[in-house]
Design an enzyme around this catalytic site. Structure first.
Site, PDB file in Angstrom:
ATOM      1  N   HIS A  43      -2.671  72.148  45.433  1.00  0.00           N
ATOM      2  CA  HIS A  43      -3.943  71.681  46.012  1.00  0.00           C
ATOM      3  C   HIS A  43      -4.709  72.830  46.671  1.00  0.00           C
ATOM      4  O   HIS A  43      -4.477  73.976  46.354  1.00  0.00           O
ATOM      5  CB  HIS A  43      -3.682  70.521  46.977  1.00  0.00           C
ATOM      6  CG  HIS A  43      -2.818  69.463  46.382  1.00  0.00           C
ATOM      7  ND1 HIS A  43      -3.263  68.589  45.414  1.00  0.00           N
ATOM      8  CD2 HIS A  43      -1.489  69.170  46.579  1.00  0.00           C
ATOM      9  CE1 HIS A  43      -2.276  67.778  45.047  1.00  0.00           C
ATOM     10  NE2 HIS A  43      -1.184  68.112  45.731  1.00  0.00           N
ATOM     11  N   HIS A  46       4.880  71.475  46.117  1.00  0.00           N
ATOM     12  CA  HIS A  46       4.196  70.236  46.503  1.00  0.00           C
ATOM     13  C   HIS A  46       5.033  69.455  47.507  1.00  0.00           C
ATOM     14  O   HIS A  46       6.223  69.727  47.692  1.00  0.00           O
ATOM     15  CB  HIS A  46       3.934  69.362  45.276  1.00  0.00           C
ATOM     16  CG  HIS A  46       2.867  69.885  44.372  1.00  0.00           C
ATOM     17  ND1 HIS A  46       1.566  69.427  44.409  1.00  0.00           N
ATOM     18  CD2 HIS A  46       2.904  70.848  43.406  1.00  0.00           C
ATOM     19  CE1 HIS A  46       0.850  70.079  43.502  1.00  0.00           C
ATOM     20  NE2 HIS A  46       1.641  70.947  42.879  1.00  0.00           N
ATOM     21  N   GLU A  54      -1.643  67.748  52.740  1.00  0.00           N
ATOM     22  CA  GLU A  54      -0.566  68.412  52.007  1.00  0.00           C
ATOM     23  C   GLU A  54      -0.887  69.878  51.730  1.00  0.00           C
ATOM     24  O   GLU A  54      -0.013  70.741  51.754  1.00  0.00           O
ATOM     25  CB  GLU A  54      -0.314  67.675  50.693  1.00  0.00           C
ATOM     26  CG  GLU A  54       0.740  68.305  49.810  1.00  0.00           C
ATOM     27  CD  GLU A  54       0.811  67.662  48.430  1.00  0.00           C
ATOM     28  OE1 GLU A  54       1.598  68.156  47.598  1.00  0.00           O
ATOM     29  OE2 GLU A  54       0.063  66.685  48.175  1.00  0.00           O
ATOM     30  N   GLU A  62       8.801  68.855  44.589  1.00  0.00           N
ATOM     31  CA  GLU A  62       8.298  68.048  45.705  1.00  0.00           C
ATOM     32  C   GLU A  62       9.335  68.160  46.825  1.00  0.00           C
ATOM     33  O   GLU A  62      10.426  67.592  46.731  1.00  0.00           O
ATOM     34  CB  GLU A  62       8.120  66.588  45.281  1.00  0.00           C
ATOM     35  CG  GLU A  62       7.175  66.385  44.115  1.00  0.00           C
ATOM     36  CD  GLU A  62       5.726  66.167  44.575  1.00  0.00           C
ATOM     37  OE1 GLU A  62       5.453  66.351  45.762  1.00  0.00           O
ATOM     38  OE2 GLU A  62       4.892  65.794  43.716  1.00  0.00           O
TER      39      GLU A  62
END
Length: 355
Positions: free
Chosen positions: A189, A257, A204, A320
């Protein structure tokens, strides 16, 4: 006349006794089977006993040659210039042959803090925590555990997968699988793409930036060539992230992430994704090592249809590292301790993969 003879005889006796006393230490030294060593720090404190709690009785200069007379924990009793005392073993260099003759193995902690247990089990009571860079002699081994000894004589157990033995360190000096490897570190992101919103309302994109920078810094110190897809809070299209891997002919691409499941706020753990079968070995290696270092719940290695790995021609994974929708896990992943452990795990996974 008799009085003069008595005085002369007394002087002779004093001289003889003085000579004997001066020679006595040298005579004793010649029968001490000591090892040679070199002091590696300037103005090193010499203490009366093996520990910081003992009085400082002198100092040794850098590059001073010493004889190692005795060892207690990570402390050496050394002698130089007719003077003996105890110094920290961290500041005494020995030749390989001499190190082996002491029959002592030391470990250096890899992570920020390691818990020491009373028994070789994660469920046993803890004694204390030890920090990165410290070394301890290994006194016993059981399966995946080392028993170590502290300077006060206490002993405890540490998990083998969280530490590095001196023999491991010697192997690393001979071969460094990360040296020269180009690793693309992709902070997920950025900019207008905030990523998931955490339980506390944070984005995040900020957490992934911290993790990516920490990882890249460590990789660089280990001789790798890390490339960050973004270095600040800017938007970067997915195809541009993938292009980094091809442009730099990366040996590995890692997309960082954090997950979210607001409808199930108690969900937690780490999951790692691959798209092509050829990416699975890298994903598996990294995932296993990160679980070891963080102790997080295992959400497995899975197939994932994510563009940054689907369109990637280089070895690529997406990991993640926790659920920001879980209030407790959000607090954990934002600690320096977790960031250190997670990035250490990724690095261990990369080392394992490249070996």
């Amino acid at each position: 006349m008799m009085k003069k003879r008595m005085i002369l005889l007394s002087l002779v006796i004093i001289v003889v006794l003085s000579t004997v006393l001066q020679l006595a230490p040298s005579s004793r030294e010649s029968h001490v089977y000591a090892e040679e060593g070199i002091i590696t720090a300037d103005d090193l404190n010499v203490r009366s006993g093996p520990g910081l709690e003992y009085d400082v009785i002198g100092q040794a200069s850098q590059n001073t040659s010493v004889q190692i007379l005795e060892q207690s924990g990570n402390w050496f009793k050394v002698q130089f210039q007719n003077f003996a005392g105890w110094v920290s073993g961290d500041y005494v260099r020995q030749s390989p042959e001499q190190s082996q003759s002491l029959e002592t193995l030391h470990i250096s902690v890899k992570d920020t803090e390691i818990v020491v247990h009373t028994e070789p089990s994660i469920t046993s009571p803890t004694i204390k925590k030890i920090s990165s860079g410290q070394t301890y002699p290994i006194t016993d081994k059981k399966k995946n555990w080392y028993q170590i000894q502290f300077t006060n004589g206490d002993r405890g157990w540490v998990a083998k997968w969280l530490v590095e033995s001196s023999s491991d360190r010697q192997d690393e000096e001979q071969t460094n699988p990360l040296k020269g490897k180009v690793i693309i570190v992709d902070a997920g992101h950025g900019g207008a793409d905030t990523g998931t919103i955490s339980a506390s309302g944070d984005y995040e994109k900020f957490v992934t930036t911290v993790t990516a920078r920490t990882l890249a810094n460590k990789l660089e110190t280990l001789g790798a060539r890390p490339v960050l897809t973004r270095t600040n809070d800017t938007f970067l299209p997915l195809e541009n992230r993938v292009a980094h891997a091809q442009t730099y002919q990366a040996h590995a691409f890692i997309s960082i992430h954090y997950n979210s499941s607001p409808q199930f706020p108690s969900v937690n753990g780490i999951g790692t994704y691959y798209y092509h079968d050829r990416q699975k070995p890298l994903a598996t290696s990294i995932h296993q090592e990160v679980l070891k270092t963080t102790g997080s719940s295992d959400r497995k290695v899975k197939f994932g249809n994510y563009m940054v790995i689907r369109e990637n021609q280089r070895p690529a994974v997406l990991i993640e590292l926790g659920f920001l929708s879980n209030q407790q896990e959000e607090a954990k992943v934002n600690t320096k301790s977790f960031q250190e452990k997670a990035t250490n795990g990724i690095i261990r996974g990369l080392r394992k993969y490249f070996k």
